[in-house]
Design a protein around this motif. Structure first.
Motif, PDB file in Angstrom:
ATOM      1  N   GLY A   1       0.807  -1.216   0.000  1.00 25.47           N
ATOM      2  CA  GLY A   1       0.000   0.000   0.000  1.00 25.47           C
ATOM      3  C   GLY A   1       0.834   1.256   0.000  1.00 25.47           C
ATOM      4  N   ASP A   2       2.152   1.143   0.273  1.00 24.03           N
ATOM      5  CA  ASP A   2       3.037   2.311   0.196  1.00 24.03           C
ATOM      6  C   ASP A   2       3.516   2.497  -1.246  1.00 24.03           C
ATOM      7  OD1 ASP A   2       2.750   2.654   2.872  1.00 24.03           O
ATOM      8  OD2 ASP A   2       4.749   1.914   3.419  1.00 24.03           O
TER       9      ASP A   2
ATOM     10  N   SER B   1      -5.218   7.376  -5.439  1.00 29.49           N
ATOM     11  CA  SER B   1      -5.965   6.310  -6.107  1.00 29.49           C
ATOM     12  C   SER B   1      -5.344   6.066  -7.475  1.00 29.49           C
ATOM     13  CB  SER B   1      -7.441   6.688  -6.250  1.00 29.49           C
ATOM     14  OG  SER B   1      -7.581   7.836  -7.063  1.00 29.49           O
TER      15      SER B   1
ATOM     16  N   GLY C   1       2.528  10.977   2.809  1.00 29.75           N
ATOM     17  CA  GLY C   1       1.355  10.824   3.660  1.00 29.75           C
ATOM     18  C   GLY C   1       0.046  10.999   2.918  1.00 29.75           C
ATOM     19  N   ALA C   2       0.084  11.535   1.692  1.00 28.91           N
ATOM     20  CA  ALA C   2      -1.141  11.752   0.919  1.00 28.91           C
ATOM     21  C   ALA C   2      -1.668  10.427   0.395  1.00 28.91           C
ATOM     22  CB  ALA C   2      -0.883  12.717  -0.225  1.00 28.91           C
ATOM     23  N   LYS C   3      -2.986  10.393   0.160  1.00 26.22           N
ATOM     24  CA  LYS C   3      -3.624   9.220  -0.420  1.00 26.22           C
ATOM     25  C   LYS C   3      -3.661   9.369  -1.949  1.00 26.22           C
ATOM     26  CE  LYS C   3      -4.520   7.363   3.546  1.00 26.22           C
ATOM     27  NZ  LYS C   3      -3.815   6.114   3.971  1.00 26.22           N
TER      28      LYS C   3
ATOM     29  N   SER D   1       4.549   7.400   0.316  1.00 23.74           N
ATOM     30  CA  SER D   1       5.562   7.376   1.367  1.00 23.74           C
ATOM     31  C   SER D   1       6.739   8.289   1.052  1.00 23.74           C
ATOM     32  CB  SER D   1       6.077   5.947   1.578  1.00 23.74           C
ATOM     33  OG  SER D   1       6.756   5.487   0.408  1.00 23.74           O
TER      34      SER D   1
ATOM     35  N   ASP E   1      -5.945   1.806  -3.853  1.00 26.94           N
ATOM     36  CA  ASP E   1      -5.624   2.981  -3.044  1.00 26.94           C
ATOM     37  C   ASP E   1      -4.253   2.792  -2.413  1.00 26.94           C
ATOM     38  OD1 ASP E   1      -8.029   4.387  -3.512  1.00 26.94           O
ATOM     39  OD2 ASP E   1      -9.058   3.134  -2.015  1.00 26.94           O
ATOM     40  N   PHE E   2      -3.420   3.826  -2.512  1.00 34.31           N
ATOM     41  CA  PHE E   2      -2.062   3.777  -1.983  1.00 34.31           C
ATOM     42  C   PHE E   2      -1.805   4.997  -1.101  1.00 34.31           C
ATOM     43  CE2 PHE E   2      -1.948   1.613  -6.120  1.00 34.31           C
ATOM     44  CZ  PHE E   2      -1.438   0.379  -5.751  1.00 34.31           C
ATOM     45  N   THR E   3      -0.785   4.863  -0.261  1.00 28.91           N
ATOM     46  CA  THR E   3      -0.307   5.973   0.561  1.00 28.91           C
ATOM     47  C   THR E   3       1.061   6.386   0.067  1.00 28.91           C
ATOM     48  OG1 THR E   3      -1.500   5.177   2.507  1.00 28.91           O
ATOM     49  CG2 THR E   3       0.295   6.746   2.885  1.00 28.91           C
TER      50      THR E   3
END
Length: 854
Positions: free
Chosen positions: A141-142, A162, A158-160, A175, A171-173
């Protein structure tokens, strides 16, 4: 003789300029086409994301195994590597690290269509990527985002984010943010495990980046790695070739560019030689009086030939020298057009080195000297006592050499026409119909003086009746000056004939493709995405809708049906080397449950519902040719090089010349380079309107980004507009060849008309007015245009009629009806302009002065 030649050029500025223009344009065109050919042959692609790796290992795109004959074309999809090759490469002396790399297609970012790829974090050092902010991806997910994408989407650590992978939303974060000085384009960097999961090709990878100690020779290292991976379906790249591993489209671009450049170069060179020969020959005809006078003063035939050859040599060298810079610019111009239209990838490096320049120079020099030799040969051999008598009017035009050449070209054109009509089928018939047009043009041009005489005789009485005395005088000129008329007619014939043939060859193919697509589409709606990819799960979702009677995926590729002609050891092993006879066949991947409802071509035997697993539905003629039946097995080599034994579960009748096979979409998708599903076909239940169906499909698609739903008619139009490659190549070829012919037309007609100022002056001295002379020349312009159009139409018909018979049985081409009249009007307008303008200029001088002017 060289000094004499230079002196004569000073007093023949018009002829000098005409020859220079014809040779200059020919050299520019040939050099430009040569640059395209060199670009295709080299297929250099600069490494970007793999720039830090001096050596790259990727899949070998050559046809695997042993093929009979020359059927060894490259594979059409990316050939993958076995993951265990990484350890093999890492063990080669001199290798410090072997880094596996996979490319995950990212089809949308933040809900917007995007062209991006995801990679594992370990492969970031191959660019290399430098972390600017945040941290490397540590968990599923990173994601680390390249700096350009982060700026465009306003992303920070830190932003999301898509993103859709092959049309499937995730959906990813974010890093971290990274940057590379060499990599271009959007890139997402995941953990290695996440990249492998999203890649979804277990045990396979795209490339291996090879890192070496400082000072290691890349060439020697590549040789060592190549030895280690020999026989494993891999190829080792270094230098500019490394970019092919990043941009596999460069391989298909090479396949597209080489034949296009070959067609451009071959046709352009023939037109250039012919136009130059026609121009030089016309100028020599205008100097017959001068040549005759020299012969009566004791000049020998050899001296005359050497003088003419020296003059032409000077002009050719000057034209070739002037064409060097424009030739490269013209090649770059055509390259940019092909890139803009998607025929070749922009990552290919345009190359135009010494060989294209030498080719352009050699073709220019050869065409000029050959034309000068042929044109001066007859004049130089005439006896001095006969020369002055023949100087004012050339009546004899046929020679043994000309007759033999005419027979060969017309015979070759006839043979190609027969082959096109009786042997070729479908679009492939264009491969013989196109060259046939050029052979017809050359053959007709060689016998054009005789044809011009007959056509002028046919037109003499009707035109003379309507145009009066000046018109009858014009028709007399056309009848007795058949050689001069032929010189003016040939460029018109080339322009109209080749333009009509090349354009209608393409429009006929487009119309046939559109018609066949519409006939093969039974679906009421076609679902696609602005991002180019849909999630495969959407097929089942749509099939469950109450408004839908059937839904099918639709994906295309290309494969080869193989026939073993010399088995090797272990015949049951598909990977065992043996001699095979492969035949190309297009593939359409469909869904068994919805194929019968959405496809417009029903099965002759079997059923589409059995199209699961390793199964295939083949055209009936393919089954008959191979002696196969339903339930038998065939060997299929997929586009990615993998081979499978397929069971025949059905047969159908595709259009003649448009053969393809049906396979399960879920078997085909993983064997394509990107694995993208571009379309889903949907058939509505009885009583459900198209609009109701489209609305239900849109609602079922939900939040999927960029989903587009169109009806059958809209899908047909979109299909026609999407196929740009053939259209761009054909229209560009027509523009280059016809543009050159138009330049020759303007050039030759202006020079030929300006040379007659003495004749115009004599007419005015015996009482003709300016308007009468202009009217006479208008009639001559009309006759010239009509004769050229008739011959040009014959050239086009000799190509288009056999092609139409091979394509769909029609003798008339398909396409917009305004194209042919536009070509004719343009030819007539150019003819009138280039004849009447120099005539009006010549009539400005006083008759007495013009009559005595040289």
């Amino acid at each position: 003789m060289l000094r004499l030649a230079l002196k004569t050029l000073r007093y023949r500025k018009g002829g000098f300029l005409a020859s220079l223009i014809a040779l200059f344009v020919g050299a520019v065109v040939v050099q430009g086409c040569g640059g395209l050919m060199e670009t295709g042959i080299r297929a250099n692609v600069a490494a970007q994301r793999l720039a830090a790796a001096p050596v790259v290992v990727t899949g070998d795109q050559d046809y695997p195994g042993h093929a009979v004959g020359t059927a060894t074309d490259p594979m059409t999809e990316r050939v993958l590597l076995d993951e265990d090759l990484v350890a093999t490469v890492a063990g080669v002396p001199g290798v410090t690290a072997a880094v596996p790399d996979v490319s995950v297609p990212i089809t949308s970012l933040a809900g917007r269509p995007a062209e991006a790829f995801g990679h594992g974090w370990s492969s970031a050092r191959l660019a290399p990527y430098k972390l600017l902010d945040g941290a490397e991806p540590a968990a599923s997910g990173d994601v680390v985002v390249d700096r350009g994408t982060a700026r465009k989407l306003d992303l920070r650590p830190g932003a999301k984010l898509s993103a859709s992978v092959r049309g499937v939303p995730h959906d990813f974060t974010v890093s971290g943010i990274a940057e590379s000085r060499t990599a271009d384009g959007a890139a997402l960097l995941f953990t290695d495990d996440e990249a492998t999961r999203l890649y979804d090709r277990p045990g396979r990878i795209d490339d291996i980046g090879v890192l070496a100690a400082a000072g290691t020779d890349p060439v020697k290292l590549a040789a060592a790695v190549d030895k280690a991976v020999a026989g494993r379906g891999a190829q080792v790249l270094h230098g500019n070739d490394r970019g092919i591993a990043e941009f596999p489209d460069a391989i298909s671009g090479k396949q597209n560019l080489i034949p296009v450049a070959g067609a451009f170069g071959g046709l352009a060179t023939m037109v250039a030689i012919f136009v130059v020969g026609s121009t030089v020959g016309m100028l020599m005809q205008q100097r017959r009086r001068e040549m005759a006078l020299l012969r009566t003063t004791g000049v020998t035939p050899g001296q005359l030939r050497r003088m003419v050859m020296a003059e032409t040599f000077v002009i050719a060298v000057l034209a070739a020298a002037l064409s060097l810079a424009p030739g490269q610019a013209f090649g770059r111009f055509m390259y940019d057009i092909l890139v803009d239209q998607g025929l070749i990838p922009g990552e290919m490096i345009f190359s135009q080195g010494f060989v294209p320049r030498l080719t352009g120079f050699g073709a220019t020099l050869f065409a000029a000297l050959a034309a000068a030799f042929i044109a001066s040969r007859r004049v130089s051999k005439v006896r001095p006592t006969e020369a002055m008598a023949e100087a004012t009017l050339q009546t004899r035009w046929m020679s043994p050499i000309r007759g033999i050449l005419a027979f060969l070209f017309l015979g070759g054109a006839t043979a190609l026409a027969i082959v096109t009509a009786s042997v070729m089928t479908g679009p492939i018939a264009a491969s013989t119909a196109g060259p046939a047009a050029m052979l017809w043009a050359v053959g007709i041009a060689l016998v054009s003086p005789g044809l011009c005489r007959w056509l002028a005789a046919l037109l003499r009485w009707p035109i003379g009746w309507f145009t009066g005395l000046s018109g009858r005088l014009a028709m007399l000129n056309a009848s007795v000056r058949k050689v001069r008329l032929a010189s003016a007619v040939i460029p018109i014939m080339l322009a109209t004939g080749l333009a009509t043939a090349l354009i209608y060859l393409q429009t006929s193919q487009e119309d046939a493709n559109s018609r066949i697509f519409a006939e093969g589409l039974k679906a009421d709606a076609v679902v696609s995405s602005a991002s180019g990819a849909l999630p495969p799960s959407l097929v089942d979702t749509l099939a469950r809708l109450p408004q839908v009677s059937g839904a099918s995926a639709s994906v295309s590729s290309e494969a080869r049906l193989e026939t073993v002609v010399k088995p090797g050891k272990g015949e049951d092993d598909l990977t065992t080397a043996r001699e095979v006879e492969p035949s190309r066949i297009d593939l359409q991947g469909v869904t068994a449950a919805g194929a019968r409802q959405t496809l417009g071509r029903p099965t002759v035997e079997g059923d589409y519902s059995r199209l699961t697993g390793d199964s295939i539905v083949l055209p009936t003629d393919v089954l008959e040719d191979r002696g196969k039946h339903i339930g038998d097995q065939v060997r299929l080599r997929w586009g990615d090089g993998e081979a499978s034994t397929m069971t025949v579960v059905g047969s159908f009748d595709p259009p003649r010349g448009f053969g393809y096979a049906m396979v399960p979409a879920d078997a085909l998708l993983p064997r394509t380079t990107t694995g993208l599903l571009p379309q889903i076909l949907v058939k509505g239940e009885r009583g459900v309107s198209t609009e109701e169906l489209k609305t239900a499909v849109r609602e079922a698609a939900g939040d999927l980004p960029g989903v587009v739903v169109v009806d059958r008619q809209e899908a047909t139009v979109a299909h026609t507009e999407s196929d740009q490659s053939g259209r761009v190549a054909s229209y560009l070829l027509a523009s280059v060849v016809v543009g050159y012919a138009v330049i020759a037309l303007v050039n030759s007609l202006i020079v030929a008309t300006a040379e007659r100022r003495g004749e115009f002056a004599l007419q005015r001295l015996i009482g003709s007015t300016r308007s009468q002379v202009m009217w006479m020349m208008s009639v001559e312009a009309l006759v010239t245009a009509l004769v050229g159009i008739v011959l040009g139409t014959g050239v086009a018909a000799g190509s288009l009629v056999p092609f139409g018979m091979a394509l769909d049985g029609s003798v008339l081409p398909s396409g917009p009806g305004w194209i042919y009249p536009t070509i004719l009007v343009t030819a007539v307008a150019l003819t009138f302009a280039t004849i009447l303008f120099p005539t009006s200029v010549a009539l400005r001088a006083k008759p007495v002065e013009a009559a005595v002017a040289p």
